[in-house]
Write an enzyme that holds these catalytic residues in place. Sequence first.
Site, short mmCIF file in Angstrom:
data_model
loop_
_atom_site.label_atom_id
_atom_site.label_comp_id
_atom_site.label_asym_id
_atom_site.label_seq_id
_atom_site.Cartn_x
_atom_site.Cartn_y
_atom_site.Cartn_z
N GLN A 1 -8.28 -11.32 -0.10
CA GLN A 1 -6.91 -11.45 -0.80
C GLN A 1 -6.68 -12.86 -0.92
O GLN A 1 -5.30 -13.20 -1.69
CB GLN A 1 -6.00 -10.83 -0.14
N HIS B 1 -3.50 -10.73 3.77
CA HIS B 1 -1.97 -10.95 4.08
C HIS B 1 -1.73 -12.42 3.98
O HIS B 1 -1.06 -13.12 4.87
CB HIS B 1 -1.58 -10.36 5.51
#
Length: 394
Positions: free
Chosen positions: A101, A171
């Site tokens: 991510q 995250h």
Amino acid sequence: MTMPTCSRLRFRALALCLALAGAAAVPAQDRTTLQPAPERATQPASVVEVARGLVHPWALAFLPQGRFLVTERPGRMRVVEADGRVGAPLQGLPPVAAGGQGGLLDVVTDRDFARNQRIFFCYSEPAQDGSGSGSGNGTALASARLALGEGALQGVRVLFSQQPKVASRNHFGCRIVQAPDGNLFLTLGERYSRKDDAQKLDNHLGKVVRLSPGGGAAPGNPLAGRPGALPEIWSWGHRNPQGAAWGPDGRLWIHEHGPQGGDEINRPQAGRNYGWPVITYGENYGGGPIGEGTQRAGMEQPLHAWVPSIAPSGMAFLTSDRYGDAWRGSLFVGALAARRLHRLQLDADGQVLRDEYLLEDLGERIRDVRQGPDGWLYLLTDSAQGRLLRLDPP
């Protein structure tokens, strides 16, 4: 909630199963938080393609003369011309830990860009030894000067580095909002493996921080001078906030990814605790409770929660009348997993009156949503052949 039969169903059936199970599991006093359930829009909308060929674009900002500034997650920033031509990558970016991510993420132009040509961008910053994984990484915020036509960023300066560095590809949070006073809000994920740190004030994991435009804690932050607390912190108890916008009510709004279920919309207030991982409307992946339930004294309730999750992405308030009076004032949220765009109709207190979704036939993950200076809504789709789109009125 443990629902093993749900795991074998496809997305739509899973959504129904989770919603029904969630309605039974959530105490009566909490059910209003989960309402209203999303529904298909009665008036379909369409899109106009502005540009294509972007590689996993993540964020969009607006430049003079109808140009656009786009980040690509692998670590590139490009100018898109008003006619859709995609420019070469801008030079001068700092090292980026791209993977999972992580990568080059949000970008915004300074409110006084016409005068100072300043931009702010955030990204996953590798440890100083250059490693993006084994030695850790974290979210960083930088500023630079962008003079159109130069082909490179000038005066790049790192304003903030999330601490501690964590060996994780998940995250990062990383949405930026510049308030009218010039100070910057930055959302920070808890890096997935360190969720308990979201409740601790000696680190930046799972926090919203408020910074001055030159770096450092902004004056008037709620924890300034508190022993053992970092002065940058504005609010805490967040999971992975990947959407943020300045609301027409003059307040910061964010949304954050829940675990399995429990995506939230919050309005972070100074010095408030938003609960993760002690309270949540979600559950562990594969089933099983997290924390203590949905409520605890001293922890804030979300304005809205999605059960099941939609995997929210960018968000923007529509303040123009381009789409008629019915849409003006609505909050638009992209949905990665659901591959659609949500329009939330709000009352004067910010409560969600209606949640309807559009563009379900687009078939693409919507990564960012922004209102342009021309009043139109623009979207980025997240793929190896990502597109910049303009939303047409229904």
